[in-house]
Scaffold this motif. Structure first.
Motif, short mmCIF file in Angstrom:
data_model
loop_
_atom_site.label_atom_id
_atom_site.label_comp_id
_atom_site.label_asym_id
_atom_site.label_seq_id
_atom_site.Cartn_x
_atom_site.Cartn_y
_atom_site.Cartn_z
N VAL A 1 -2.27 -12.00 4.67
CA VAL A 1 -1.07 -12.22 3.86
C VAL A 1 -0.05 -11.14 4.19
O VAL A 1 -0.41 -10.09 4.74
N PRO A 2 1.23 -11.35 3.89
CA PRO A 2 2.24 -10.32 4.15
C PRO A 2 1.93 -9.03 3.40
O PRO A 2 1.47 -9.04 2.26
N ILE A 3 2.21 -7.92 4.06
CA ILE A 3 1.95 -6.60 3.47
C ILE A 3 3.02 -5.62 3.93
O ILE A 3 3.53 -5.73 5.06
N ILE A 4 3.37 -4.69 3.06
CA ILE A 4 4.22 -3.56 3.44
C ILE A 4 3.50 -2.27 3.05
O ILE A 4 2.66 -2.26 2.14
N LEU A 5 3.85 -1.19 3.74
CA LEU A 5 3.19 0.10 3.51
C LEU A 5 4.22 1.20 3.30
O LEU A 5 5.27 1.21 3.96
N GLY B 1 0.82 -1.21 0.00
CA GLY B 1 0.00 0.00 0.00
C GLY B 1 0.85 1.26 0.00
O GLY B 1 1.72 1.42 0.86
N TYR B 2 0.62 2.10 -0.98
CA TYR B 2 1.26 3.42 -1.03
C TYR B 2 0.27 4.47 -0.55
O TYR B 2 -0.83 4.60 -1.09
N TYR B 3 0.67 5.23 0.45
CA TYR B 3 -0.08 6.37 1.00
C TYR B 3 -1.59 6.16 0.98
O TYR B 3 -2.35 6.98 0.45
N GLY B 4 -2.02 5.08 1.61
CA GLY B 4 -3.45 4.79 1.74
C GLY B 4 -4.05 5.53 2.92
O GLY B 4 -3.86 5.14 4.08
N GLY B 5 -4.78 6.57 2.64
CA GLY B 5 -5.28 7.44 3.70
C GLY B 5 -6.34 6.82 4.59
O GLY B 5 -6.56 7.27 5.72
N GLN B 6 -7.01 5.77 4.11
CA GLN B 6 -8.06 5.14 4.91
C GLN B 6 -7.55 3.94 5.70
O GLN B 6 -8.32 3.35 6.47
N ILE B 7 -6.30 3.61 5.56
CA ILE B 7 -5.76 2.47 6.31
C ILE B 7 -5.92 2.64 7.82
O ILE B 7 -6.31 1.69 8.51
N PRO B 8 -5.64 3.83 8.39
CA PRO B 8 -5.82 3.96 9.83
C PRO B 8 -7.24 3.65 10.31
O PRO B 8 -7.42 3.19 11.44
N LEU C 1 10.06 1.54 -4.86
CA LEU C 1 9.96 0.49 -5.87
C LEU C 1 10.95 -0.64 -5.58
O LEU C 1 10.62 -1.83 -5.69
N GLU C 2 12.17 -0.28 -5.23
CA GLU C 2 13.17 -1.31 -4.88
C GLU C 2 12.67 -2.19 -3.75
O GLU C 2 12.78 -3.43 -3.80
N ARG C 3 12.12 -1.57 -2.73
CA ARG C 3 11.62 -2.33 -1.58
C ARG C 3 10.42 -3.19 -1.98
O ARG C 3 10.29 -4.34 -1.51
N THR C 4 9.58 -2.65 -2.83
CA THR C 4 8.40 -3.40 -3.28
C THR C 4 8.81 -4.61 -4.10
O THR C 4 8.30 -5.72 -3.89
N LEU C 5 9.73 -4.43 -5.04
CA LEU C 5 10.19 -5.55 -5.86
C LEU C 5 10.86 -6.63 -5.03
O LEU C 5 10.66 -7.83 -5.26
N GLU C 6 11.64 -6.22 -4.06
CA GLU C 6 12.28 -7.21 -3.17
C GLU C 6 11.22 -7.97 -2.37
O GLU C 6 11.34 -9.18 -2.18
#
Length: 218
Positions: free
Chosen positions: A154-158, A138-145, A210-215
């Motif tokens: 499943v695994p997720i990064i933000l 998730g990139y800058y998802g304002g409704q996540i909070p 992007l680097e972190r996402t691809l990894e």
């Protein structure tokens, strides 16, 4: 590289999607979730970029449930229009459309959902509710909070920007506190820092994210 295809959701709704396919054997599949501006040229470029990295990429047109073929730019009027469309789309319906894209990608290998802005919030919900995906970003998802009580399956990064006027750092810190198991990356950038069509674009932050996402998606 890309083409427009048609998806059919579980409730029978038919929607357009942009699909980009790599030239070599696919590493996996990615569902790219739009901002509030529709599947516009930027989102298509994002799909093309992931295809170049070896992934089959599909961006479902999540506004098709309220109005077909919506593509907006990044001016103030476009923002207001996009917010209006977004408010008309029920999140459960959007997840049905995301699920349709993910299931189409199953043959490509593992499937990750990668969302931006509104799509970033939906990526979090997809991680919590959709068994058809393997990872989420998730990139800058304002409704996540507001949905952080739901637990990802499943695994997720933000990714967030510390200069984001619409997502205060206090909200990001709350996410980190309440979900310490989720990697949360913060960049010296504003909202929409990944989008090179916006004034808030930050090339260095976008490249690192992007680097972190691809990894992460492998």
């Amino acid at each position: 590289m890309g083409e427009i295809i048609e998806l059919t959701a579980a409730d029978g709704h038919k929607l357009n999607a942009y699909k980009a396919t790599p030239t070599a054997t696919a590493k996996g599949g990615v569902v790219i979730l739009q901002e509030i501006f529709g599947v516009n040229s930027h989102i298509k470029n994002v799909c093309d970029g992931y295809a170049k990295q070896g992934y089959v990429a599909i961006a479902p047109a999540l506004f098709d449930r309220v109005a077909p073929n919506i593509t907006l730019a990044y001016e103030q009027d476009d923002i207001q229009q996009g917010l209006g469309y977004m408010k008309k789309v029920d999140s459960d319906d959007a997840l049905k459309d995301i699920d349709a894209a993910a299931k189409l990608l199953a043959d490509a290998g593992n499937v990750a959902v990668i969302g931006y802005c509104w799509g970033g919030s939906l990526a979090y919900l997809a991680a919590c509710r959709l068994p058809s995906i393997d990872k989420a970003v998730g990139y800058y998802g304002g409704q996540i909070p507001q949905t952080i009580e739901e637990e990802p399956k499943v695994p997720i990064i933000l990714h967030f920007g510390d200069k984001d006027a619409s997502i205060p750092m206090s909200a990001v810190e709350d996410v980190k506190t309440r979900r310490p198991d989720i990697p949360v990356y913060v960049y010296p950038a504003g909202h929409g820092f990944n989008c090179d069509h916006r004034g808030s674009y930050d090339a260095e932050s976008a490249h690192l994210a992007l680097e972190r996402t691809l990894e992460f998606i492998g």
